[in-house]
Design an enzyme around this catalytic site. Structure first.
Site, PDB file in Angstrom:
ATOM      1  N   GLU A  69       0.813  -1.220   0.000  1.00 64.75           N
ATOM      2  CA  GLU A  69       0.000   0.000   0.000  1.00 64.75           C
ATOM      3  C   GLU A  69       0.846   1.269   0.000  1.00 64.75           C
ATOM      4  O   GLU A  69       0.329   2.348  -0.317  1.00 64.75           O
ATOM      5  CB  GLU A  69      -0.940  -0.001   1.211  1.00 64.75           C
ATOM      6  N   GLY A  79     -12.722  -4.068   2.832  1.00 65.29           N
ATOM      7  CA  GLY A  79     -13.825  -4.931   2.420  1.00 65.29           C
ATOM      8  C   GLY A  79     -15.042  -4.076   2.103  1.00 65.29           C
ATOM      9  O   GLY A  79     -15.330  -3.107   2.806  1.00 65.29           O
ATOM     10  N   MET A 107      -9.178  -2.263   9.046  1.00 67.09           N
ATOM     11  CA  MET A 107      -8.627  -2.569  10.369  1.00 67.09           C
ATOM     12  C   MET A 107      -7.754  -1.474  10.980  1.00 67.09           C
ATOM     13  O   MET A 107      -7.133  -1.698  12.010  1.00 67.09           O
ATOM     14  CB  MET A 107      -7.830  -3.882  10.279  1.00 67.09           C
ATOM     15  N   GLU A 108      -7.689  -0.287  10.361  1.00 64.66           N
ATOM     16  CA  GLU A 108      -6.779   0.739  10.886  1.00 64.66           C
ATOM     17  C   GLU A 108      -7.349   2.165  10.906  1.00 64.66           C
ATOM     18  O   GLU A 108      -7.033   2.957  11.800  1.00 64.66           O
ATOM     19  CB  GLU A 108      -5.477   0.777  10.057  1.00 64.66           C
ATOM     20  N   ASP A 167     -12.280  -6.851  -1.518  1.00 68.98           N
ATOM     21  CA  ASP A 167     -13.154  -8.016  -1.356  1.00 68.98           C
ATOM     22  C   ASP A 167     -14.541  -7.551  -0.914  1.00 68.98           C
ATOM     23  O   ASP A 167     -14.743  -6.367  -0.659  1.00 68.98           O
ATOM     24  CB  ASP A 167     -12.563  -8.986  -0.325  1.00 68.98           C
TER      25      ASP A 167
END
Length: 316
Positions: free
Chosen positions: A70, A136, A248-249, A272
């Site tokens: 990333e 996601g 998640m961050e 996803d």
């Protein structure tokens, strides 16, 4: 007879008093609500406070990604560059064209990203923070490669767990003051990212046997220390948060930036669909989703640079 008249008169006075009290209470509540609305209108954003406190500050943009894939593209565009390692975290400082930037990989999860954000603000004092990478998709309309520009970020796994499930709480500042449930992203960064979406070199992606140009969307991004691969949980996030994407961050970085008064935005490309197919799709679309997010953010930084040059020319 006089006794009954007395009771009736007394009852009437009680009703009259209670009605007046209720009216008075209702007016007070209304006044408080009006004051609250007025207070929110007058509340300065992090960027407005920053500009008031230091109007001549030179822009310095920070870019954070959780994984190496990333941030690699950004590091290739930084010239000249200098690496500084603090507590094991490598910060790459330099310029993207004429814009001063610092690029850093935080590592996966809220703890790593919050630590990295705190180190970043303490040691480099950026004028704004851009968190980018993959996510996601929660919104059913989103497909791999599509991009979500966060207008706000929240943490979906902070709260109380009972047999009925988790009740989400607002997070707390270090002095135990409640934060908002949703951390608002910077309006200028949102506006410029939307503009960048029309110009960025975003790769076409083949999904479900059709080649398509990914879309750029705006909405809520939620964060938690879990990789979501469950239709049931995905539906809950959409219902409770009206979320478009989950990762998640970002929410942890948003909290640090909010508490320290630093403008920020979270920009995510969908890798996803956050359901039972998530792991398989993630592996397939990780690289192209990371590429699209990076190119959008690169275009954003270019537009911020142009905006600053325009501002400087006006002041001459």
């Amino acid at each position: 007879m006089n006794k009954y008249v007395f009771y009736i008169a007394f009852s009437f006075l009680l009703v009259f008093f209670n009605l007046n009290s209720f009216t008075s209470f209702a007016q007070t509540a209304s006044d408080i609500e009006a004051e609250k609305e007025e207070s929110n209108k007058n509340k300065l954003s992090a960027r407005q406070r920053q500009e008031l406190e230091n109007p001549n500050r030179k822009p310095f943009t920070a870019v954070i990604g959780a994984m190496q894939v990333e941030v690699d593209l950004f590091k290739l565009k930084v010239h000249p560059k200098k690496d500084t390692v603090i507590m094991g975290v490598t910060f790459t400082v330099g310029k993207m064209r004429t814009r001063d930037v610092v690029v850093v990989k935080s590592g996966i999860g809220k703890v790593n990203s919050a630590m990295t954000a705190a180190l970043l603000l303490e040691h480099f004092n950026p004028s704004e923070v851009i968190f980018t990478g993959i996510a996601g998709g929660i919104d059913e309309k989103l497909l791999p490669g599509d991009i979500v520009v966060g207008d706000r970020a929240a943490q979906h796994d902070f709260g109380q767990l009972t047999k009925e499930g988790i009740t989400v709480w607002q997070t707390f500042d270090y002095d135990e003051t409640s934060n908002p449930l949703y951390f608002p992203c910077d309006s200028l960064l949102i506006e410029k990212t939307q503009e960048a979406g029309e110009k960025a070199r975003i790769k076409f992606i083949r999904t479900y046997d059709a080649k398509r140009k990914p879309t750029v969307n705006t909405g809520t991004i939620v964060t938690g220390d879990v990789f979501v691969a469950s239709t049931q949980f995905k539906n809950r996030l959409e219902k409770e948060f009206k979320a478009k994407a989950v990762e998640m961050e970002g929410g942890a970085v948003a909290q640090i930036c909010y508490q320290q008064g630093v403008p920020f935005v979270v920009i995510r490309s969908i890798s996803d669909t956050a359901d039972e197919n998530a792991a398989k799709l993630y592996k397939k679309f990780l690289k192209v989703a990371s590429f699209n997010a990076a190119h959008l953010v690169s275009e954003l930084i270019f537009l911020l640079e142009k905006e600053e040059i325009k501002k400087m020319n006006k002041e001459k």
